[in-house]
Every structure is written in C-alpha cells, then in structure tokens.
Design a protein around this motif. Sequence first.
Motif, PDB file in Angstrom:
ATOM      1  N   ARG A 244       0.816  -1.214   0.000  1.00 10.05           N
ATOM      2  CA  ARG A 244       0.000   0.000   0.000  1.00 10.05           C
ATOM      3  C   ARG A 244       0.856   1.274   0.000  1.00 10.05           C
ATOM      4  NH1 ARG A 244      -1.943  -3.911   3.243  1.00 10.05           N
ATOM      5  NH2 ARG A 244      -0.820  -3.128   5.034  1.00 10.05           N
ATOM      6  N   TYR A 245       2.182   1.128  -0.066  1.00  8.33           N
ATOM      7  CA  TYR A 245       3.066   2.289   0.039  1.00  8.33           C
ATOM      8  C   TYR A 245       2.872   3.278  -1.108  1.00  8.33           C
ATOM      9  CZ  TYR A 245       7.248   5.079   0.747  1.00  8.33           C
ATOM     10  OH  TYR A 245       8.119   6.116   0.950  1.00  8.33           O
ATOM     11  N   ASP A 246       2.779   2.806  -2.339  1.00 10.40           N
ATOM     12  CA  ASP A 246       2.597   3.711  -3.480  1.00 10.40           C
ATOM     13  C   ASP A 246       1.287   4.477  -3.350  1.00 10.40           C
ATOM     14  OD1 ASP A 246       5.012   3.128  -4.700  1.00 10.40           O
ATOM     15  OD2 ASP A 246       4.177   1.527  -5.939  1.00 10.40           O
ATOM     16  N   ARG A 247       0.236   3.801  -2.886  1.00 10.47           N
ATOM     17  CA  ARG A 247      -1.049   4.489  -2.688  1.00 10.47           C
ATOM     18  C   ARG A 247      -0.932   5.535  -1.578  1.00 10.47           C
ATOM     19  NH1 ARG A 247      -3.863  -0.881  -2.563  1.00 10.47           N
ATOM     20  NH2 ARG A 247      -4.352  -0.259  -0.432  1.00 10.47           N
ATOM     21  N   PHE A 248      -0.172   5.213  -0.535  1.00 11.60           N
ATOM     22  CA  PHE A 248       0.069   6.171   0.556  1.00 11.60           C
ATOM     23  C   PHE A 248       0.735   7.435   0.012  1.00 11.60           C
ATOM     24  CE2 PHE A 248       3.474   7.651   3.455  1.00 11.60           C
ATOM     25  CZ  PHE A 248       2.685   8.266   4.414  1.00 11.60           C
ATOM     26  N   LEU A 249       1.746   7.277  -0.824  1.00  9.04           N
ATOM     27  CA  LEU A 249       2.444   8.424  -1.407  1.00  9.04           C
ATOM     28  C   LEU A 249       1.506   9.259  -2.278  1.00  9.04           C
ATOM     29  CD1 LEU A 249       5.897   6.856  -2.357  1.00  9.04           C
ATOM     30  CD2 LEU A 249       5.359   8.341  -0.410  1.00  9.04           C
ATOM     31  N   ALA A 250       0.519   8.600  -2.882  1.00  7.88           N
ATOM     32  CA  ALA A 250      -0.435   9.300  -3.736  1.00  7.88           C
ATOM     33  C   ALA A 250      -1.566   9.950  -2.935  1.00  7.88           C
ATOM     34  CB  ALA A 250      -1.019   8.331  -4.766  1.00  7.88           C
ATOM     35  N   GLY A 251      -1.584   9.729  -1.615  1.00  8.68           N
ATOM     36  CA  GLY A 251      -2.587  10.377  -0.773  1.00  8.68           C
ATOM     37  C   GLY A 251      -3.677   9.475  -0.245  1.00  8.68           C
ATOM     38  N   ASP A 252      -3.704   8.205  -0.645  1.00  7.57           N
ATOM     39  CA  ASP A 252      -4.696   7.245  -0.144  1.00  7.57           C
ATOM     40  C   ASP A 252      -4.147   6.641   1.150  1.00  7.57           C
ATOM     41  OD1 ASP A 252      -6.612   5.306   0.304  1.00  7.57           O
ATOM     42  OD2 ASP A 252      -6.039   4.068  -1.425  1.00  7.57           O
ATOM     43  N   ILE A 253      -4.659   7.086   2.291  1.00  3.67           N
ATOM     44  CA  ILE A 253      -4.124   6.675   3.587  1.00  3.67           C
ATOM     45  C   ILE A 253      -4.908   5.470   4.107  1.00  3.67           C
ATOM     46  CG2 ILE A 253      -3.508   7.425   5.921  1.00  3.67           C
ATOM     47  CD1 ILE A 253      -2.122   9.003   3.623  1.00  3.67           C
ATOM     48  N   SER A 254      -4.334   4.289   3.963  1.00  5.77           N
ATOM     49  CA  SER A 254      -4.952   3.065   4.474  1.00  5.77           C
ATOM     50  C   SER A 254      -4.648   2.939   5.969  1.00  5.77           C
ATOM     51  CB  SER A 254      -4.407   1.858   3.711  1.00  5.77           C
ATOM     52  OG  SER A 254      -3.040   1.672   4.002  1.00  5.77           O
ATOM     53  N   PRO A 255      -5.335   2.048   6.683  1.00 10.73           N
ATOM     54  CA  PRO A 255      -5.076   1.886   8.117  1.00 10.73           C
ATOM     55  C   PRO A 255      -3.603   1.617   8.461  1.00 10.73           C
ATOM     56  CG  PRO A 255      -7.108   0.770   7.540  1.00 10.73           C
ATOM     57  CD  PRO A 255      -6.483   1.243   6.242  1.00 10.73           C
ATOM     58  N   ALA A 256      -2.876   0.935   7.586  1.00 14.67           N
ATOM     59  CA  ALA A 256      -1.464   0.642   7.863  1.00 14.67           C
ATOM     60  C   ALA A 256      -0.620   1.912   7.964  1.00 14.67           C
ATOM     61  CB  ALA A 256      -0.890  -0.269   6.782  1.00 14.67           C
ATOM     62  N   PHE A 257      -1.111   3.018   7.397  1.00 12.06           N
ATOM     63  CA  PHE A 257      -0.380   4.282   7.427  1.00 12.06           C
ATOM     64  C   PHE A 257      -1.127   5.356   8.224  1.00 12.06           C
ATOM     65  CE2 PHE A 257       1.419   2.105   3.810  1.00 12.06           C
ATOM     66  CZ  PHE A 257       2.765   2.338   3.977  1.00 12.06           C
ATOM     67  N   ASN A 258      -2.120   4.959   8.994  1.00 15.44           N
ATOM     68  CA  ASN A 258      -2.894   5.907   9.777  1.00 15.44           C
ATOM     69  C   ASN A 258      -2.642   5.664  11.263  1.00 15.44           C
ATOM     70  OD1 ASN A 258      -4.862   7.393  11.142  1.00 15.44           O
ATOM     71  ND2 ASN A 258      -6.385   7.081   9.534  1.00 15.44           N
ATOM     72  N   PRO A 259      -1.884   6.548  11.931  1.00  9.40           N
ATOM     73  CA  PRO A 259      -1.549   6.307  13.336  1.00  9.40           C
ATOM     74  C   PRO A 259      -2.775   6.266  14.258  1.00  9.40           C
ATOM     75  CG  PRO A 259      -0.653   8.420  12.589  1.00  9.40           C
ATOM     76  CD  PRO A 259      -1.283   7.757  11.408  1.00  9.40           C
ATOM     77  N   ARG A 260      -3.848   6.952  13.879  1.00  3.67           N
ATOM     78  CA  ARG A 260      -5.073   6.911  14.704  1.00  3.67           C
ATOM     79  C   ARG A 260      -5.739   5.536  14.653  1.00  3.67           C
ATOM     80  NH1 ARG A 260      -8.201  11.323  12.075  1.00  3.67           N
ATOM     81  NH2 ARG A 260      -6.562  11.157  10.567  1.00  3.67           N
ATOM     82  N   LEU A 261      -5.377   4.724  13.650  1.00  2.00           N
ATOM     83  CA  LEU A 261      -5.946   3.382  13.511  1.00  2.00           C
ATOM     84  C   LEU A 261      -4.905   2.294  13.789  1.00  2.00           C
ATOM     85  CD1 LEU A 261      -8.088   3.965  10.284  1.00  2.00           C
ATOM     86  CD2 LEU A 261      -8.848   3.978  12.663  1.00  2.00           C
ATOM     87  N   GLY A 262      -3.830   2.646  14.470  1.00  3.85           N
ATOM     88  CA  GLY A 262      -2.790   1.663  14.787  1.00  3.85           C
ATOM     89  C   GLY A 262      -1.780   1.464  13.678  1.00  3.85           C
ATOM     90  N   GLY A 263      -1.713   2.406  12.739  1.00  3.12           N
ATOM     91  CA  GLY A 263      -0.765   2.288  11.638  1.00  3.12           C
ATOM     92  C   GLY A 263       0.549   2.985  11.943  1.00  3.12           C
ATOM     93  N   GLY A 264       1.465   2.894  11.008  1.00  5.80           N
ATOM     94  CA  GLY A 264       2.795   3.449  11.188  1.00  5.80           C
ATOM     95  C   GLY A 264       3.741   2.355  11.654  1.00  5.80           C
ATOM     96  N   ALA A 265       5.014   2.609  11.536  1.00  2.82           N
ATOM     97  CA  ALA A 265       6.023   1.596  11.841  1.00  2.82           C
ATOM     98  C   ALA A 265       5.997   1.154  13.300  1.00  2.82           C
ATOM     99  CB  ALA A 265       7.413   2.117  11.464  1.00  2.82           C
ATOM    100  N   LEU A 266       5.843   2.097  14.214  1.00  6.39           N
ATOM    101  CA  LEU A 266       5.866   1.742  15.636  1.00  6.39           C
ATOM    102  C   LEU A 266       4.665   0.880  16.017  1.00  6.39           C
ATOM    103  CD1 LEU A 266       7.145   2.031  18.459  1.00  6.39           C
ATOM    104  CD2 LEU A 266       5.774   4.098  18.740  1.00  6.39           C
ATOM    105  N   LEU A 267       3.475   1.342  15.654  1.00  2.92           N
ATOM    106  CA  LEU A 267       2.264   0.646  16.090  1.00  2.92           C
ATOM    107  C   LEU A 267       1.930  -0.577  15.248  1.00  2.92           C
ATOM    108  CD1 LEU A 267       0.007   3.738  16.855  1.00  2.92           C
ATOM    109  CD2 LEU A 267       1.286   2.323  18.471  1.00  2.92           C
ATOM    110  N   ASP A 268       2.309  -0.573  13.981  1.00  4.12           N
ATOM    111  CA  ASP A 268       1.953  -1.677  13.100  1.00  4.12           C
ATOM    112  C   ASP A 268       2.982  -2.802  13.117  1.00  4.12           C
ATOM    113  OD1 ASP A 268       0.121  -2.828  11.194  1.00  4.12           O
ATOM    114  OD2 ASP A 268       1.552  -2.347   9.617  1.00  4.12           O
ATOM    115  N   LEU A 269       4.261  -2.467  13.204  1.00  4.06           N
ATOM    116  CA  LEU A 269       5.310  -3.490  13.108  1.00  4.06           C
ATOM    117  C   LEU A 269       6.188  -3.607  14.346  1.00  4.06           C
ATOM    118  CD1 LEU A 269       6.569  -2.970   9.447  1.00  4.06           C
ATOM    119  CD2 LEU A 269       4.900  -4.613  10.289  1.00  4.06           C
TER     120      LEU A 269
END
Length: 135
Positions: free
Chosen positions: A24-49
């Motif tokens: 989902r990284y390319d979509r994130f760069l294009a502005g589509d923020i999935s839960p994996a990249f949304n810190p409010r939903l447990g996303g981001g490197a710290l909370l997800d991995l």
Amino acid sequence: MASDLQLLGPVHVVSLNYTQYSSRYDRFLAGDISPAFNPRLGGGALLDLNVYNIHLAVSLFGAPLDVHYFSNLQKGVDTSGVLVLAYDDKQASLTAAIGLPGLCPQPACHRRPGSSQGLHALRKKQKKQNRKIKN
C-alpha cells in the motif's frame, strides 16, 4: 524462552528488526491513507510493526528503565523508526519500517522520479502486454 538466555551468557546489546515493503506504500504516497499508514488506527512503523519487536524484548528482558523513539516521518506518519530500550545492563535497538522504497524485496522496484508506479509494476504491465502481442 527467557530462561534459555542464561545459556548464552551476558547479553549487552540486542538488535531486533521488522521491516517490510508495504503493497500500500505507493497508494500512501499518492494520498490514499490506508489503516497501515494511519496512526489513529494503529498504523505506522511503531504501532503496526515494531510492536512485535517490543513484545519479544519485554518478554525476554522485562520492562525497560528508559525508552526513546527516533522516527522518520512522511506525511505525518512514522514510516520507519528506531526504538531504544535501556536496561541496567543492556541496550535494545528495535527497528521497524513499513513501505520504504529501499525495502522492496525486488531491487528493480524502486520508484523512478516522476513515475506514478514502481518499476516492478511497470515491468509486470510490460510483460502482460508482450504476452498479448505474441498470442
């Protein structure tokens, strides 16, 4: 598992790493923020991995005395970071990254400047078109 540590002898430095290239990284760069990249939903490197590294470290060594997190932010989310856990007799470095181009499992997938797709996606598309031409 923690009881087996004494068989190793004293442990002074621990390094744990959980990195992956997110589909989902390319979509994130294009502005589509999935839960994996949304810190409010447990996303981001710290909370997800990195939470998996934390679980292992705390299971083995207990609660740290001090904690510091050094993150790399993109669009307000930590796409990578290093968490340092300090103990009396050791330091644990916990690294996680979710979706950095350099983490792609295929060396050819790095994004070209000005491209909306990674190179591996373009090559896959070209192969598909070539099969249609041959048939």
